[in-house]
Design an enzyme around this catalytic site. Structure first.
Site, PDB file in Angstrom:
ATOM      1  N   LYS A 198     -22.164  17.367 -21.188  1.00  0.00           N
ATOM      2  CA  LYS A 198     -22.350  18.674 -21.814  1.00  0.00           C
ATOM      3  C   LYS A 198     -22.739  18.479 -23.278  1.00  0.00           C
ATOM      4  O   LYS A 198     -21.921  18.126 -24.113  1.00  0.00           O
ATOM      5  CB  LYS A 198     -21.070  19.533 -21.756  1.00  0.00           C
ATOM      6  N   GLY A 251     -16.069  15.086 -31.525  1.00  0.00           N
ATOM      7  CA  GLY A 251     -16.137  16.413 -32.139  1.00  0.00           C
ATOM      8  C   GLY A 251     -14.950  16.611 -33.053  1.00  0.00           C
ATOM      9  O   GLY A 251     -14.412  15.636 -33.600  1.00  0.00           O
ATOM     10  N   SER A 252     -14.521  17.859 -33.197  1.00  0.00           N
ATOM     11  CA  SER A 252     -13.444  18.163 -34.136  1.00  0.00           C
ATOM     12  C   SER A 252     -12.084  17.738 -33.576  1.00  0.00           C
ATOM     13  O   SER A 252     -11.875  17.711 -32.360  1.00  0.00           O
ATOM     14  CB  SER A 252     -13.445  19.660 -34.441  1.00  0.00           C
ATOM     15  N   GLU A 254      -9.423  19.426 -33.762  1.00  0.00           N
ATOM     16  CA  GLU A 254      -8.843  20.617 -33.124  1.00  0.00           C
ATOM     17  C   GLU A 254      -9.248  20.683 -31.632  1.00  0.00           C
ATOM     18  O   GLU A 254      -8.395  20.858 -30.753  1.00  0.00           O
ATOM     19  CB  GLU A 254      -9.421  21.800 -33.891  1.00  0.00           C
ATOM     20  N   GLY A 256     -10.408  18.199 -29.889  1.00  0.00           N
ATOM     21  CA  GLY A 256      -9.859  16.989 -29.273  1.00  0.00           C
ATOM     22  C   GLY A 256      -8.481  17.249 -28.679  1.00  0.00           C
ATOM     23  O   GLY A 256      -8.163  16.802 -27.570  1.00  0.00           O
ATOM     24  N   GLU A 273     -13.221  10.685 -30.174  1.00  0.00           N
ATOM     25  CA  GLU A 273     -13.779  10.249 -31.457  1.00  0.00           C
ATOM     26  C   GLU A 273     -13.847  11.497 -32.301  1.00  0.00           C
ATOM     27  O   GLU A 273     -14.670  12.379 -32.046  1.00  0.00           O
ATOM     28  CB  GLU A 273     -15.163   9.631 -31.202  1.00  0.00           C
ATOM     29  N   GLU A 404     -12.092  17.936 -43.498  1.00  0.00           N
ATOM     30  CA  GLU A 404     -13.450  17.505 -43.176  1.00  0.00           C
ATOM     31  C   GLU A 404     -14.395  18.686 -43.400  1.00  0.00           C
ATOM     32  O   GLU A 404     -14.244  19.731 -42.783  1.00  0.00           O
ATOM     33  CB  GLU A 404     -13.517  17.065 -41.709  1.00  0.00           C
TER      34      GLU A 404
HETATM   35  P1  NAP Z   1     -16.510  21.100 -31.754  1.00  0.00           P
HETATM   36  O1  NAP Z   1     -16.232  22.510 -31.473  1.00  0.00           O
HETATM   37  O2  NAP Z   1     -15.408  20.124 -31.760  1.00  0.00           O
HETATM   38  O3  NAP Z   1     -17.653  20.652 -30.715  1.00  0.00           O
HETATM   39  C1  NAP Z   1     -17.798  19.424 -30.079  1.00  0.00           C
HETATM   40  C2  NAP Z   1     -18.112  19.624 -28.591  1.00  0.00           C
HETATM   41  O4  NAP Z   1     -16.959  20.140 -27.917  1.00  0.00           O
HETATM   42  C3  NAP Z   1     -19.215  20.629 -28.325  1.00  0.00           C
HETATM   43  O5  NAP Z   1     -19.961  20.216 -27.207  1.00  0.00           O
HETATM   44  C4  NAP Z   1     -18.407  21.886 -28.034  1.00  0.00           C
HETATM   45  O6  NAP Z   1     -19.100  22.887 -27.356  1.00  0.00           O
HETATM   46  C5  NAP Z   1     -17.287  21.333 -27.215  1.00  0.00           C
HETATM   47  N1  NAP Z   1     -16.105  22.208 -27.130  1.00  0.00           N
HETATM   48  C6  NAP Z   1     -15.711  23.188 -27.991  1.00  0.00           C
HETATM   49  N2  NAP Z   1     -14.573  23.761 -27.560  1.00  0.00           N
HETATM   50  C7  NAP Z   1     -14.239  23.138 -26.409  1.00  0.00           C
HETATM   51  C8  NAP Z   1     -13.157  23.285 -25.482  1.00  0.00           C
HETATM   52  N3  NAP Z   1     -12.186  24.168 -25.659  1.00  0.00           N
HETATM   53  N4  NAP Z   1     -13.130  22.470 -24.402  1.00  0.00           N
HETATM   54  C9  NAP Z   1     -14.079  21.540 -24.209  1.00  0.00           C
HETATM   55  N5  NAP Z   1     -15.130  21.375 -25.039  1.00  0.00           N
HETATM   56  C10 NAP Z   1     -15.205  22.155 -26.127  1.00  0.00           C
HETATM   57  O7  NAP Z   1     -17.264  20.986 -33.107  1.00  0.00           O
HETATM   58  P2  NAP Z   1     -18.205  22.115 -33.763  1.00  0.00           P
HETATM   59  O8  NAP Z   1     -17.696  23.482 -33.509  1.00  0.00           O
HETATM   60  O9  NAP Z   1     -19.547  21.837 -33.296  1.00  0.00           O
HETATM   61  O10 NAP Z   1     -18.035  21.763 -35.300  1.00  0.00           O
HETATM   62  C11 NAP Z   1     -16.870  22.172 -36.014  1.00  0.00           C
HETATM   63  C12 NAP Z   1     -16.360  21.062 -36.904  1.00  0.00           C
HETATM   64  O11 NAP Z   1     -15.986  19.934 -36.109  1.00  0.00           O
HETATM   65  C13 NAP Z   1     -17.374  20.497 -37.862  1.00  0.00           C
HETATM   66  O12 NAP Z   1     -17.542  21.242 -38.989  1.00  0.00           O
HETATM   67  C14 NAP Z   1     -16.798  19.138 -38.125  1.00  0.00           C
HETATM   68  O13 NAP Z   1     -15.799  19.218 -39.100  1.00  0.00           O
HETATM   69  C15 NAP Z   1     -16.203  18.746 -36.803  1.00  0.00           C
HETATM   70  N6  NAP Z   1     -17.138  17.882 -36.036  1.00  0.00           N
HETATM   71  C16 NAP Z   1     -16.906  16.562 -36.009  1.00  0.00           C
HETATM   72  C17 NAP Z   1     -17.792  15.733 -35.336  1.00  0.00           C
HETATM   73  C18 NAP Z   1     -17.605  14.260 -35.291  1.00  0.00           C
HETATM   74  O14 NAP Z   1     -18.573  13.537 -35.044  1.00  0.00           O
HETATM   75  N7  NAP Z   1     -16.408  13.757 -35.465  1.00  0.00           N
HETATM   76  C19 NAP Z   1     -18.899  16.262 -34.711  1.00  0.00           C
HETATM   77  C20 NAP Z   1     -19.104  17.645 -34.733  1.00  0.00           C
HETATM   78  C21 NAP Z   1     -18.202  18.418 -35.406  1.00  0.00           C
HETATM   79  P3  NAP Z   1     -19.912  23.942 -28.282  1.00  0.00           P
HETATM   80  O15 NAP Z   1     -21.167  23.232 -28.584  1.00  0.00           O
HETATM   81  O16 NAP Z   1     -20.120  25.156 -27.467  1.00  0.00           O
HETATM   82  O17 NAP Z   1     -19.068  24.203 -29.487  1.00  0.00           O
END
Ligand code: NAP
Ligand code: MG
Length: 501
Positions: A198, A251-252, A254, A256, A273, A404
């Protein structure tokens, strides 16, 4: 075509983008989502719609997981390791042959500069395919000399076998869309697993184009299924699915935590990660020119949207003012614009939401009394641009020093001694990476031992390779991606006993 760019769009990419909508890849076939719903994906440099994409939800997740399970029982599991290597090498060749168009697509959908896409994302992506293409013929068990205390003198042959884990669910972010996908796909396939991927809602396109190349390379149907959709629907359904054996997530922190909770139902394996707030530590005895470049690139690469961004910059007091000024002056001269313009040095953030999130952190830095030396606002015009921002006199307890930001915002802080900077650098719930700049070899290695992080760079920043393990300490996650340790995490070990008595 609604694309403002100085670079000519590759004809293959024009064809790809001219599709009315982009379907899901399930079981080797391209299909609309069960609900028929689509969502729009944007070019963040202009805010314009780039394409429509089918939106997967739990029904599509069910279909993709079944297709992956079926593939595991089909020709994929019967292929010899050498045949699997050939498929992976073919994929590497195809990605390499299409790298120009893939780099452009990455730039258009994510916003990153074409220079970074071409010199960073694509070579690393190809490197991952090539590195893991070499593994299938080298994945093996061991014979272990067993002794059975309650059966003296008995003889047994004992050996171990490494088998695939099964169906892998990969949930990835938008900052390096293709690279993040391949970081999972290459080791998972090398080990003989099947994958349901995904992509992030903001950046689904390069994964879909990769899906076309995977089929062209002869990957059997269902081995890779690609289902763009949203986190709370498609992502959550995949994380909770009882037919998924392992989730690999970036990803985030939270989200995770949500993934971990969702995985409890069938106790699936999880590697996480997550985020970071990484310390980049400059000692006064460093090569200051190299350190200045490292500070700049460490925090601003990919518009600061890196889990490994060096966003907490510590500079030894005697060189603090000098280094702060150098960083601020460089930040002020950065040329921002659409990533496809070869002159652009920094592109937009990935989305309006991300831009607003970053701007709210900048406001909090101003309110909490940090000194703003460069940037500090959105750039004018269309697109989701934020000016590269440098704050000095940042206190450790300020929000911008703790959380972050995932955008182009540097917090610079002075320090006096090794012990002090170590304790401040480690005073974070995160522990993804750290960097140390010094010419003193002993101090460099002492720092590498003391810093709590999954990767420590000495006199360099942002170096990664398919052969080097990648992952976090503390709340930056657990498990390792890339390297031989990924091979361990995408296989499970079987112990076999043979009675020779
Ligand atoms: P995110 O919400 O953690 O998204 C990462 C992935 O997880 C996306 O594919 C997301 O889908 C999916 N996801 C979201 N909620 C989920 C759930 N309940 N169950 C399963 N999968 C889920 O990150 P973001 O909203 O894109 O970014 C928010 C913040 O996260 C950023 O500002 C940054 O601080 C942090 N982040 C960290 C990394 C990293 O490499 N460590 C990467 C991205 C973001 P959607 O695409 O629909 O949200
Ligand atoms: Mg999200």
């Amino acid at each position: 075509m609604p694309i403002a760019a100085a670079l000519e769009i590759h004809p293959n990419l024009q064809k790809f983008l001219s599709k009315k909508s982009h379907p899901l890849l399930i079981g080797g076939r391209w299909a609309e989502s069960a609900s028929g719903k689509v969502f729009k994906t944007h070019n963040p440099a202009t805010g314009e719609v780039l394409a429509s994409v089918s939106e997967a939800d739990s029904k599509d997740v069910d279909a993709a997981v079944s297709a992956a399970r079926k593939a595991l029982e089909g020709p994929w599991s019967k292929m010899s390791p050498a045949e699997r290597e050939r498929v992976l090498n073919k994929i590497a060749d195809l990605v390499e042959a299409h790298s120009e168009e893939l780099a452009q697509l990455e730039t258009l959908n994510n916003g990153k500069t074409i220079r970074e896409a071409k010199n960073g994302d694509l070579p690393l992506t190809i490197g991952l395919w090539r590195y893991f293409a070499g593994w299938p013929t080298k994945i093996h068990g061991e014979t272990i000399p067993v002794s059975v205390p309650y059966y003296p003198g008995a003889k047994f042959l004992h050996y171990t076998v490494r088998e695939p884990v099964g169906v892998i669910g990969a949930i990835i972010p938008w900052n390096f869309p293709l690279l993040m996908a391949v970081e999972r796909l290459a080791p998972a396939l090398a080990c003989g697993n099947a994958v349901v991927l995904k992509p992030a809602e903001q950046t689904p396109l390069s994964a879909l184009r990769l899906g076309e190349l995977l089929l062209e390379a002869g990957l059997p149907e269902g081995v890779v299924n690609i289902i763009p959709g949203f986190g709370p629907t498609a992502g959550a359904a995949l994380a909770a699915h009882s037919g998924v054996d392992k989730i690999t997530f970036t990803g985030s922190t939270e989200v995770g935590r949500e993934i971990l909770k969702a995985s409890a139902g069938n106790l699936k394996r999880v590697t996480l990660e997550l985020g970071g707030k990484s310390p980049n530590i400059v000692f006064a005895d460093a090569d200051l020119e190299a350190a200045a470049k490292g500070m700049f690139m460490g925090v601003f690469y990919n518009q600061g949207q890196c889990c490994s961004a060096g966003s907490r910059i510590f500079v030894e007091k005697s060189k603090y003012e000098e280094m702060v000024q150098i960083l601020a002056e460089r930040a002020k001269t950065v040329r921002q614009g659409p990533g496809l313009d070869p002159k652009t040095q920094m592109g937009p953030l990935v989305s309006e939401e991300q831009r607003n999130r970053v701007l709210s952190y900048i406001e909090s830095g101003k309110k909490e009394g940090a000194k703003l030396l460069a940037g500090g606002e959105a750039a004018s015009g269309p697109g989701y641009f934020v000016k590269p921002t440098v704050f000095s006199d940042v206190g450790d307890s300020m929000k911008i020093a703790r959380e972050e930001i995932f955008g182009p915002v540097a917090s610079v802080m002075p320090f006096d001694s090794v012990d002090e900077v170590v304790s401040r650098a480690n005073a974070s719930p995160y522990g993804l990476v750290a960097a140390v700049w010094t010419k003193d070899v002993k101090k460099a290695h002492q720092m590498a031992q003391k810093i709590q992080a999954g990767t420590v760079w000495i006199n360099c920043y942002h170096f990664v390779d398919a052969a080097a393990p990648w992952g976090g300490f503390k709340q930056s996650g657990y498990g390792r991606e890339k390297s031989q340790y990924a091979i361990e995490s995408y296989t499970q070990l079987k112990s076999v006993w043979v009675d020779l008595n």
